[in-house]
Design a protein around this motif. Structure first.
Motif, PDB file in Angstrom:
ATOM      1  N   ARG A  77       0.819  -1.208   0.000  1.00  0.00           N
ATOM      2  CA  ARG A  77       0.000   0.000   0.000  1.00  0.00           C
ATOM      3  C   ARG A  77       0.857   1.263   0.000  1.00  0.00           C
ATOM      4  NH1 ARG A  77      -3.317   0.556   4.708  1.00  0.00           N
ATOM      5  NH2 ARG A  77      -4.687   1.854   3.430  1.00  0.00           N
ATOM      6  N   VAL A  78       1.809   1.334   0.905  1.00  0.00           N
ATOM      7  CA  VAL A  78       2.639   2.528   1.007  1.00  0.00           C
ATOM      8  C   VAL A  78       3.458   2.724  -0.261  1.00  0.00           C
ATOM      9  CG1 VAL A  78       4.549   3.617   2.241  1.00  0.00           C
ATOM     10  CG2 VAL A  78       2.749   2.450   3.520  1.00  0.00           C
ATOM     11  N   ASN A  79       4.114   1.670  -0.696  1.00  0.00           N
ATOM     12  CA  ASN A  79       4.981   1.800  -1.851  1.00  0.00           C
ATOM     13  C   ASN A  79       4.215   2.026  -3.146  1.00  0.00           C
ATOM     14  OD1 ASN A  79       7.653   1.644  -0.756  1.00  0.00           O
ATOM     15  ND2 ASN A  79       7.207  -0.481  -0.233  1.00  0.00           N
ATOM     16  N   ALA A  80       2.958   1.621  -3.191  1.00  0.00           N
ATOM     17  CA  ALA A  80       2.127   1.968  -4.343  1.00  0.00           C
ATOM     18  C   ALA A  80       1.961   3.484  -4.423  1.00  0.00           C
ATOM     19  CB  ALA A  80       0.767   1.281  -4.249  1.00  0.00           C
ATOM     20  N   LEU A  81       1.737   4.110  -3.278  1.00  0.00           N
ATOM     21  CA  LEU A  81       1.610   5.573  -3.240  1.00  0.00           C
ATOM     22  C   LEU A  81       2.940   6.253  -3.527  1.00  0.00           C
ATOM     23  CD1 LEU A  81      -0.681   5.925  -0.104  1.00  0.00           C
ATOM     24  CD2 LEU A  81      -1.337   6.373  -2.482  1.00  0.00           C
ATOM     25  N   VAL A  82       4.017   5.696  -3.007  1.00  0.00           N
ATOM     26  CA  VAL A  82       5.344   6.244  -3.289  1.00  0.00           C
ATOM     27  C   VAL A  82       5.604   6.275  -4.786  1.00  0.00           C
ATOM     28  CG1 VAL A  82       7.823   5.803  -3.050  1.00  0.00           C
ATOM     29  CG2 VAL A  82       6.339   5.634  -1.054  1.00  0.00           C
ATOM     30  N   LEU A  83       5.216   5.203  -5.464  1.00  0.00           N
ATOM     31  CA  LEU A  83       5.429   5.134  -6.901  1.00  0.00           C
ATOM     32  C   LEU A  83       4.543   6.137  -7.637  1.00  0.00           C
ATOM     33  CD1 LEU A  83       6.822   3.957  -9.314  1.00  0.00           C
ATOM     34  CD2 LEU A  83       5.315   1.962  -9.186  1.00  0.00           C
ATOM     35  N   VAL A  84       3.316   6.308  -7.190  1.00  0.00           N
ATOM     36  CA  VAL A  84       2.444   7.322  -7.797  1.00  0.00           C
ATOM     37  C   VAL A  84       3.085   8.702  -7.680  1.00  0.00           C
ATOM     38  CG1 VAL A  84       0.255   8.553  -7.577  1.00  0.00           C
ATOM     39  CG2 VAL A  84       0.293   6.056  -7.461  1.00  0.00           C
ATOM     40  N   ALA A  85       3.593   9.032  -6.509  1.00  0.00           N
ATOM     41  CA  ALA A  85       4.224  10.333  -6.317  1.00  0.00           C
ATOM     42  C   ALA A  85       5.435  10.497  -7.220  1.00  0.00           C
ATOM     43  CB  ALA A  85       4.619  10.510  -4.856  1.00  0.00           C
ATOM     44  N   ALA A  86       6.181   9.410  -7.436  1.00  0.00           N
ATOM     45  CA  ALA A  86       7.350   9.476  -8.314  1.00  0.00           C
ATOM     46  C   ALA A  86       6.940   9.703  -9.764  1.00  0.00           C
ATOM     47  CB  ALA A  86       8.164   8.194  -8.187  1.00  0.00           C
ATOM     48  N   VAL A  87       5.872   9.048 -10.188  1.00  0.00           N
ATOM     49  CA  VAL A  87       5.392   9.207 -11.563  1.00  0.00           C
ATOM     50  C   VAL A  87       4.940  10.643 -11.815  1.00  0.00           C
ATOM     51  CG1 VAL A  87       3.517   8.576 -13.150  1.00  0.00           C
ATOM     52  CG2 VAL A  87       4.710   6.795 -11.846  1.00  0.00           C
ATOM     53  N   ALA A  88       4.280  11.227 -10.829  1.00  0.00           N
ATOM     54  CA  ALA A  88       3.604  12.509 -11.022  1.00  0.00           C
ATOM     55  C   ALA A  88       4.436  13.721 -10.626  1.00  0.00           C
ATOM     56  CB  ALA A  88       2.294  12.516 -10.230  1.00  0.00           C
ATOM     57  N   GLU A 124       1.508   9.645   5.169  1.00  0.00           N
ATOM     58  CA  GLU A 124       2.597  10.462   4.659  1.00  0.00           C
ATOM     59  C   GLU A 124       2.673  10.394   3.134  1.00  0.00           C
ATOM     60  OE1 GLU A 124       7.019  11.307   6.118  1.00  0.00           O
ATOM     61  OE2 GLU A 124       6.741   9.223   5.517  1.00  0.00           O
ATOM     62  N   ALA A 125       2.598   9.195   2.588  1.00  0.00           N
ATOM     63  CA  ALA A 125       2.697   9.036   1.139  1.00  0.00           C
ATOM     64  C   ALA A 125       1.481   9.628   0.431  1.00  0.00           C
ATOM     65  CB  ALA A 125       2.860   7.565   0.783  1.00  0.00           C
ATOM     66  N   ALA A 126       0.299   9.529   1.056  1.00  0.00           N
ATOM     67  CA  ALA A 126      -0.906  10.117   0.458  1.00  0.00           C
ATOM     68  C   ALA A 126      -0.776  11.627   0.336  1.00  0.00           C
ATOM     69  CB  ALA A 126      -2.133   9.757   1.284  1.00  0.00           C
ATOM     70  N   ALA A 127      -0.170  12.259   1.327  1.00  0.00           N
ATOM     71  CA  ALA A 127       0.034  13.707   1.265  1.00  0.00           C
ATOM     72  C   ALA A 127       0.950  14.075   0.106  1.00  0.00           C
ATOM     73  CB  ALA A 127       0.608  14.219   2.579  1.00  0.00           C
ATOM     74  N   CYS A 128       1.994  13.296  -0.108  1.00  0.00           N
ATOM     75  CA  CYS A 128       2.905  13.556  -1.223  1.00  0.00           C
ATOM     76  C   CYS A 128       2.201  13.391  -2.559  1.00  0.00           C
ATOM     77  CB  CYS A 128       4.104  12.622  -1.140  1.00  0.00           C
ATOM     78  SG  CYS A 128       5.170  12.911   0.273  1.00  0.00           S
ATOM     79  N   VAL A 129       1.346  12.397  -2.664  1.00  0.00           N
ATOM     80  CA  VAL A 129       0.579  12.183  -3.890  1.00  0.00           C
ATOM     81  C   VAL A 129      -0.332  13.383  -4.155  1.00  0.00           C
ATOM     82  CG1 VAL A 129      -1.305  10.822  -4.891  1.00  0.00           C
ATOM     83  CG2 VAL A 129       0.661   9.672  -3.856  1.00  0.00           C
ATOM     84  N   LEU A 130      -1.056  13.810  -3.143  1.00  0.00           N
ATOM     85  CA  LEU A 130      -2.008  14.904  -3.320  1.00  0.00           C
ATOM     86  C   LEU A 130      -1.315  16.211  -3.677  1.00  0.00           C
ATOM     87  CD1 LEU A 130      -4.396  14.053  -0.377  1.00  0.00           C
ATOM     88  CD2 LEU A 130      -5.003  14.066  -2.804  1.00  0.00           C
ATOM     89  N   ALA A 131      -0.111  16.416  -3.178  1.00  0.00           N
ATOM     90  CA  ALA A 131       0.612  17.646  -3.470  1.00  0.00           C
ATOM     91  C   ALA A 131       0.955  17.779  -4.943  1.00  0.00           C
ATOM     92  CB  ALA A 131       1.888  17.710  -2.635  1.00  0.00           C
ATOM     93  N   ALA A 132       0.917  16.660  -5.688  1.00  0.00           N
ATOM     94  CA  ALA A 132       1.239  16.686  -7.115  1.00  0.00           C
ATOM     95  C   ALA A 132       0.005  16.750  -8.006  1.00  0.00           C
ATOM     96  CB  ALA A 132       2.059  15.445  -7.481  1.00  0.00           C
ATOM     97  N   SER A 133      -1.184  16.802  -7.427  1.00  0.00           N
ATOM     98  CA  SER A 133      -2.404  16.788  -8.226  1.00  0.00           C
ATOM     99  C   SER A 133      -2.483  18.001  -9.145  1.00  0.00           C
ATOM    100  CB  SER A 133      -3.628  16.766  -7.307  1.00  0.00           C
ATOM    101  OG  SER A 133      -4.822  16.820  -8.050  1.00  0.00           O
ATOM    102  N   SER A 134      -2.964  17.773 -10.367  1.00  0.00           N
ATOM    103  CA  SER A 134      -3.083  18.868 -11.323  1.00  0.00           C
ATOM    104  C   SER A 134      -4.392  19.622 -11.199  1.00  0.00           C
ATOM    105  CB  SER A 134      -2.974  18.327 -12.756  1.00  0.00           C
ATOM    106  OG  SER A 134      -4.097  17.519 -13.060  1.00  0.00           O
TER     107      SER A 134
END
Length: 355
Positions: free
Chosen positions: A118-129, A192-202
């Protein structure tokens, strides 16, 4: 464009410009936008044109295999699949054109309480975006999500990474309800990872900002509080939220706030404005930046990308921000060449005592 023509041709781009593919079936932004809710929610991987796009090792056709295995009950198999996927689609700072197509499915793996990655799935999303700015803690780069539109960069196949990163960010915006809900997850690594993902939202920026602020008000973990401040600042920087400079200034100038919040807010404020650092901000940093705080904040994702090896991310970031001399970049978030490891060491979140 016929199916026979759906093959990216860099020579054609060289002659005619990248605009020749804009809006076509080879524009990954358009493909991501066309993924229906049924396909995303139903995990209907066979309806996604993976082979039309590529990653570091060639065709993206194998991506659906890795995504499927990430959902398996065997923890080791799921971990290996995630590692293979990350290594392919986000390779040594390069975002492959197939990468954004993984985002809707990685988000759904992250929301599955039974999933192992779960965590690393979000980490990867943040890296992609988010375009990687290795080792650069400057005011211009620390919270920068992507390259400017007029600075097109290309992956190994000649595909514009600007499109790939934008498509990843668009995919987050389309499913922002998922990481917003995960801000309240029991697992602090997920939060923590969810916050990083959301910070990249367009998009949906005000909705996302409100969710980050709400979590910040109740978050009890010091490191996560610091990360939330930087997430709020990053989102605001990208979407030009003028109130964020006031929020960060209020945080760093308030002696009642915890040290990690004040220092993170000082960094965020410096990235949001062009003003020179005032004396009272310098005084706050002089007082609060201690070895103990440096160790705590070394694991905040934004600072970990500046230096994941020696744990000096905070020190180096401050040096970059107050020293105008250019700094060389280095693969601070990728570990050994060719091996995706998220924001730090393999298994970082699983081993890190967040609670």
């Amino acid at each position: 464009m016929t199916s026979e023509e759906l093959v990216f041709d860099f020579e054609r781009v060289r002659v005619h410009g990248i605009g020749v593919y804009e809006g076509t079936g080879l524009d990954v932004r358009a493909v991501v936008a066309g993924l229906s809710r049924d396909v995303r929610d139903g995990f209907r991987l066979d309806e996604v044109p993976w082979g039309r796009f590529s990653h570091a090792y060639g065709s993206g056709e194998d991506v659906l295999i890795h995504l499927s295995r990430m959902r398996c009950a065997d923890a080791a198999a799921a971990r290996d699949a995630r590692s293979s996927l990350g290594n392919s689609v986000c390779h040594q700072g390069t975002t492959g054109s197939v990468a954004p197509l993984t985002v809707p499915f990685l988000l759904r793996i992250a929301e599955d309480q039974a999933a192992h990655e779960r965590v690393n799935a979000l980490v990867l999303v943040a890296a992609v975006a988010c375009r990687n700015h290795w080792g650069n803690g400057s005011r211009a780069a620390l919270l920068r999500v992507a390259d400017p539109d007029d600075e097109v960069t290309f992956d190994g196949s000649g595909y514009p990474q600007n499109w790939s990163v934008r498509a990843g960010r668009d995919a987050i915006a389309a499913d922002a309800h998922i990481p917003i809900a995960l801000l309240d997850d029991l697992d602090p690594g997920v939060r923590e990872a969810a916050a990083c993902v959301l910070a990249a939202s367009s998009g949906r920026a005000w909705e996302v900002s409100a969710a980050l602020h709400e979590r910040f008000r109740v978050e009890g973990h010091p490191r996560l509080r610091a990360g939330l401040v930087l997430a709020i600042a990053q989102l605001a920087r990208e979407h030009r939220h003028e109130d964020a400079a006031g929020f960060t200034r209020a945080c760093w100038s308030d002696p009642a706030r915890p040290p990690e919040v004040r220092v993170a807010a000082a960094l965020g404020w410096l990235c949001l404005v062009d003003d020179s650092a005032p004396e009272d901000l310098r005084a706050v940093l002089d007082e609060l930046v201690t070895p103990e705080l440096g160790r705590l904040m070394a694991e905040v994702p934004w600072l970990r990308q500046v230096d994941s090896h020696s744990g000096a991310g905070l020190t180096l970031t401050l040096k970059h921000m107050f020293d105008p001399a250019p700094r060389p970049t280095f693969p601070g978030t990728w570990g050994k060449p060719g091996r995706f490891v998220g924001w730090g060491k393999p298994g970082r979140f699983a081993d890190d005592p967040l609670v």
